[in-house]
Design a protein around this motif. Structure first.
Motif, PDB file in Angstrom:
ATOM      1  N   VAL A 140      -9.877  10.987  -1.976  1.00  0.00           N
ATOM      2  CA  VAL A 140     -11.271  11.316  -2.300  1.00  0.00           C
ATOM      3  C   VAL A 140     -11.399  12.830  -2.324  1.00  0.00           C
ATOM      4  CG1 VAL A 140     -13.686  11.008  -1.666  1.00  0.00           C
ATOM      5  CG2 VAL A 140     -12.013   9.212  -1.122  1.00  0.00           C
ATOM      6  N   LEU A 141     -11.744  13.370  -3.469  1.00  0.00           N
ATOM      7  CA  LEU A 141     -11.853  14.816  -3.613  1.00  0.00           C
ATOM      8  C   LEU A 141     -13.159  15.310  -2.991  1.00  0.00           C
ATOM      9  CD1 LEU A 141     -10.457  15.334  -7.225  1.00  0.00           C
ATOM     10  CD2 LEU A 141      -9.258  14.859  -5.080  1.00  0.00           C
ATOM     11  N   ASP A 142     -13.278  16.619  -2.882  1.00  0.00           N
ATOM     12  CA  ASP A 142     -14.452  17.205  -2.226  1.00  0.00           C
ATOM     13  C   ASP A 142     -15.728  16.898  -3.010  1.00  0.00           C
ATOM     14  OD1 ASP A 142     -12.881  18.281  -0.243  1.00  0.00           O
ATOM     15  OD2 ASP A 142     -12.711  20.247  -1.212  1.00  0.00           O
ATOM     16  N   PRO A 143     -16.819  16.633  -2.316  1.00  0.00           N
ATOM     17  CA  PRO A 143     -18.095  16.422  -2.998  1.00  0.00           C
ATOM     18  C   PRO A 143     -18.727  17.749  -3.384  1.00  0.00           C
ATOM     19  CG  PRO A 143     -18.426  16.278  -0.642  1.00  0.00           C
ATOM     20  CD  PRO A 143     -16.940  16.485  -0.857  1.00  0.00           C
ATOM     21  N   GLY A 144     -19.558  17.711  -4.393  1.00  0.00           N
ATOM     22  CA  GLY A 144     -20.369  18.877  -4.729  1.00  0.00           C
ATOM     23  C   GLY A 144     -21.778  18.683  -4.206  1.00  0.00           C
ATOM     24  N   GLU A 145     -22.727  19.418  -4.772  1.00  0.00           N
ATOM     25  CA  GLU A 145     -24.112  19.309  -4.338  1.00  0.00           C
ATOM     26  C   GLU A 145     -24.844  18.161  -5.020  1.00  0.00           C
ATOM     27  OE1 GLU A 145     -25.481  20.948  -1.822  1.00  0.00           O
ATOM     28  OE2 GLU A 145     -23.445  21.734  -1.570  1.00  0.00           O
ATOM     29  N   ALA A 146     -24.326  17.690  -6.145  1.00  0.00           N
ATOM     30  CA  ALA A 146     -25.017  16.635  -6.884  1.00  0.00           C
ATOM     31  C   ALA A 146     -25.021  15.344  -6.082  1.00  0.00           C
ATOM     32  CB  ALA A 146     -24.347  16.407  -8.232  1.00  0.00           C
ATOM     33  N   VAL A 147     -26.196  14.737  -5.966  1.00  0.00           N
ATOM     34  CA  VAL A 147     -26.337  13.513  -5.184  1.00  0.00           C
ATOM     35  C   VAL A 147     -27.248  12.551  -5.925  1.00  0.00           C
ATOM     36  CG1 VAL A 147     -28.265  14.461  -3.856  1.00  0.00           C
ATOM     37  CG2 VAL A 147     -26.915  12.591  -2.896  1.00  0.00           C
ATOM     38  N   ASP A 148     -26.915  11.299  -5.856  1.00  0.00           N
ATOM     39  CA  ASP A 148     -27.725  10.261  -6.470  1.00  0.00           C
ATOM     40  C   ASP A 148     -27.773   9.086  -5.506  1.00  0.00           C
ATOM     41  OD1 ASP A 148     -29.262   8.861  -8.209  1.00  0.00           O
ATOM     42  OD2 ASP A 148     -27.748   8.648  -9.773  1.00  0.00           O
ATOM     43  N   ARG A 149     -28.773   8.269  -5.635  1.00  0.00           N
ATOM     44  CA  ARG A 149     -28.833   7.073  -4.813  1.00  0.00           C
ATOM     45  C   ARG A 149     -29.667   6.020  -5.509  1.00  0.00           C
ATOM     46  NH1 ARG A 149     -32.807   8.670   0.294  1.00  0.00           N
ATOM     47  NH2 ARG A 149     -34.633   9.229  -0.934  1.00  0.00           N
ATOM     48  N   ASN A 150     -29.525   4.793  -5.054  1.00  0.00           N
ATOM     49  CA  ASN A 150     -30.308   3.710  -5.630  1.00  0.00           C
ATOM     50  C   ASN A 150     -31.792   3.939  -5.403  1.00  0.00           C
ATOM     51  OD1 ASN A 150     -27.985   2.375  -6.411  1.00  0.00           O
ATOM     52  ND2 ASN A 150     -27.964   1.012  -4.644  1.00  0.00           N
ATOM     53  N   ALA A 151     -32.601   3.449  -6.331  1.00  0.00           N
ATOM     54  CA  ALA A 151     -34.051   3.507  -6.214  1.00  0.00           C
ATOM     55  C   ALA A 151     -34.619   2.290  -6.928  1.00  0.00           C
ATOM     56  CB  ALA A 151     -34.596   4.802  -6.828  1.00  0.00           C
ATOM     57  N   PHE A 152     -35.845   1.933  -6.572  1.00  0.00           N
ATOM     58  CA  PHE A 152     -36.471   0.736  -7.128  1.00  0.00           C
ATOM     59  C   PHE A 152     -37.816   1.114  -7.746  1.00  0.00           C
ATOM     60  CE2 PHE A 152     -33.586  -0.603  -3.840  1.00  0.00           C
ATOM     61  CZ  PHE A 152     -32.912  -1.664  -4.421  1.00  0.00           C
ATOM     62  N   ALA A 153     -38.078   0.528  -8.922  1.00  0.00           N
ATOM     63  CA  ALA A 153     -39.284   0.878  -9.669  1.00  0.00           C
ATOM     64  C   ALA A 153     -40.039  -0.373 -10.103  1.00  0.00           C
ATOM     65  CB  ALA A 153     -38.932   1.726 -10.885  1.00  0.00           C
ATOM     66  N   ASP A 225     -39.512  -9.540 -15.151  1.00  0.00           N
ATOM     67  CA  ASP A 225     -39.152  -9.204 -13.777  1.00  0.00           C
ATOM     68  C   ASP A 225     -40.223  -8.257 -13.227  1.00  0.00           C
ATOM     69  OD1 ASP A 225     -36.751 -10.674 -14.069  1.00  0.00           O
ATOM     70  OD2 ASP A 225     -35.724  -8.911 -14.888  1.00  0.00           O
ATOM     71  N   GLN A 226     -40.249  -8.112 -11.918  1.00  0.00           N
ATOM     72  CA  GLN A 226     -41.261  -7.239 -11.312  1.00  0.00           C
ATOM     73  C   GLN A 226     -40.684  -5.941 -10.744  1.00  0.00           C
ATOM     74  OE1 GLN A 226     -41.162 -10.764 -10.430  1.00  0.00           O
ATOM     75  NE2 GLN A 226     -42.459 -10.839 -12.262  1.00  0.00           N
ATOM     76  N   LEU A 227     -39.384  -5.906 -10.481  1.00  0.00           N
ATOM     77  CA  LEU A 227     -38.760  -4.757  -9.824  1.00  0.00           C
ATOM     78  C   LEU A 227     -37.428  -4.485 -10.492  1.00  0.00           C
ATOM     79  CD1 LEU A 227     -39.218  -2.925  -7.233  1.00  0.00           C
ATOM     80  CD2 LEU A 227     -37.760  -4.563  -6.019  1.00  0.00           C
ATOM     81  N   VAL A 228     -37.082  -3.200 -10.649  1.00  0.00           N
ATOM     82  CA  VAL A 228     -35.812  -2.847 -11.271  1.00  0.00           C
ATOM     83  C   VAL A 228     -35.045  -1.902 -10.372  1.00  0.00           C
ATOM     84  CG1 VAL A 228     -36.826  -0.933 -12.604  1.00  0.00           C
ATOM     85  CG2 VAL A 228     -34.675  -1.963 -13.355  1.00  0.00           C
ATOM     86  N   LEU A 229     -33.751  -2.148 -10.271  1.00  0.00           N
ATOM     87  CA  LEU A 229     -32.857  -1.233  -9.574  1.00  0.00           C
ATOM     88  C   LEU A 229     -32.428  -0.144 -10.540  1.00  0.00           C
ATOM     89  CD1 LEU A 229     -30.954  -0.283  -7.295  1.00  0.00           C
ATOM     90  CD2 LEU A 229     -29.278  -1.939  -8.150  1.00  0.00           C
ATOM     91  N   THR A 230     -32.705   1.098 -10.180  1.00  0.00           N
ATOM     92  CA  THR A 230     -32.285   2.232 -10.985  1.00  0.00           C
ATOM     93  C   THR A 230     -31.752   3.296 -10.033  1.00  0.00           C
ATOM     94  OG1 THR A 230     -32.976   3.787 -12.708  1.00  0.00           O
ATOM     95  CG2 THR A 230     -34.629   3.180 -11.058  1.00  0.00           C
ATOM     96  N   THR A 231     -31.833   4.549 -10.414  1.00  0.00           N
ATOM     97  CA  THR A 231     -31.349   5.625  -9.557  1.00  0.00           C
ATOM     98  C   THR A 231     -32.361   6.761  -9.521  1.00  0.00           C
ATOM     99  OG1 THR A 231     -30.217   6.870 -11.307  1.00  0.00           O
ATOM    100  CG2 THR A 231     -28.974   5.088 -10.243  1.00  0.00           C
ATOM    101  N   THR A 232     -32.190   7.622  -8.547  1.00  0.00           N
ATOM    102  CA  THR A 232     -33.127   8.744  -8.396  1.00  0.00           C
ATOM    103  C   THR A 232     -32.964   9.786  -9.495  1.00  0.00           C
ATOM    104  OG1 THR A 232     -31.569   9.747  -6.836  1.00  0.00           O
ATOM    105  CG2 THR A 232     -33.398   8.493  -5.912  1.00  0.00           C
TER     106      THR A 232
END
Length: 320
Positions: A140-153, A225-232
């Motif tokens: 696993v190489l070094d992480p940068g500053e970019a970050v993402d995570r799951n979100a729901f809409a 559907d009423q809810l969707v999994l997306t990302t931030t």
């Protein structure tokens, strides 16, 4: 989740990936990694098949090409398929999300009920992730500053009708909810199980339309559907009349983007140096803007990726 259409060459390679998932040494037979890390001249870059993963895979491939490697991109939209292929060297590098991947490997090693190891603490998450990845022949190489995570809409209309601002608000309504997401959402702790256990949301079904895909968002937009999994970093929610519900109980961990490589084929300084250059510039805001160019402006991921790398001085522009 249905897999996207592929070229014949990619389809043949995917069949080879799946055929090889039952071969190779079992984890208990993998001893201490002692062989030197590799810098194979031809490398396969994996993508998980959604916009952001496609963009990252394109950038990885371009940086590796600039460093003298031949590359091929293969889209495999399910971690259950591409991670074993990565272990066996049928895929050499993939973009991953640190906390999510750490928990996935932990569950694979210790069972689905194993305590989670991912957390909002980047250093602790990386330590746990690397300890889990190394015995599988992965670096696993070094992480940068970019970050993402799951979100729901949900739709803005649905949110206004029920007074929703947070996932807790949705759980408190007791409304039955169909969730548009990837098919793996049924069992992943940060998806349907977590929504039920942490927020008390009555998820009656998972509609397997993918993570943040157009089809998934349209299914919520039209009321199927009423809810969707997306990302931030999803930049297209406004187009579908959707709004994010705040993760007010911190179900999701912050997922820093990390390249994960097969150590024997792609763990050498040539590969790690080429990919590490992206960490110096890529930010979360950049990712959202890059996603927008593909999803809203309908630009090709390979063009958006190249233009970004050129603009950041990581790649020379094509000669006229």
């Amino acid at each position: 989740m249905s897999l996207p259409a592929r070229t014949p060459a990619a389809l043949v390679l995917l069949l080879a990936v799946c055929a090889g998932c039952g071969t190779g040494p079992a984890l208990e037979d993998q001893g201490e990694v002692t062989a030197p890390p590799g810098d194979s001249r031809r490398l396969t870059v994996g993508s998980a098949g959604f916009t952001e993963s496609d963009l990252l895979a394109q950038m990885y491939a371009l940086l590796l090409q600039d460093a003298g490697h031949g590359t091929e991109i293969l889209s495999v939209t399910n971690r259950e398929l591409y991670e074993p292929a990565l272990e066996r060297g049928r895929i050499d590098v993939v973009p991953e999300y640190a906390a999510t991947f750490a928990d996935w490997l932990n569950a694979k090693a210790h069972g689905p009920d194993a305590p989670t190891v991912g957390s909002p603490d980047r250093a602790a998450t990386m330590t746990a992730l690397r300890a889990l990845a190394a015995p599988r022949g992965l670096t696993v190489l070094d992480p940068g500053e970019a970050v993402d995570r799951n979100a729901f809409a949900v739709t803005a209309v649905f949110a206004a009708e029920h007074g929703l601002k947070t996932l807790s608000d949705l759980g408190a309504t007791g409304l039955p909810v169909r969730l548009a997401a990837g098919d793996e959402c049924v069992r992943r702790p940060y998806c349907a199980p977590g929504l039920k256990e942490v927020y008390g949301i009555d998820v009656t079904a998972v509609d397997p339309k993918g993570v943040g895909t157009t089809q998934a968002k349209q299914a919520v937009q039209n009321g199927q559907d009423q809810l969707v999994l997306t990302t931030t970093t999803d930049a297209t929610l406004d187009e579908f009349g959707l709004v994010l519900l705040a993760d007010d109980k911190n179900l999701q961990n912050a997922d820093h983007i990390v390249p994960v490589v097969n150590r024997a084929r792609a763990g050498g300084e040539g590969v790690t140096g080429a990919l590490g250059r992206l960490n110096t510039v890529l930010t979360t805001e950049d990712l959202a803007h890059l996603n927008e160019q593909v999803d809203s402006w309908r630009r090709l991921p390979q063009d958006v990726a190249r233009n970004y790398l050129v603009a950041k001085g990581l790649l020379k522009d094509r000669p006229d």
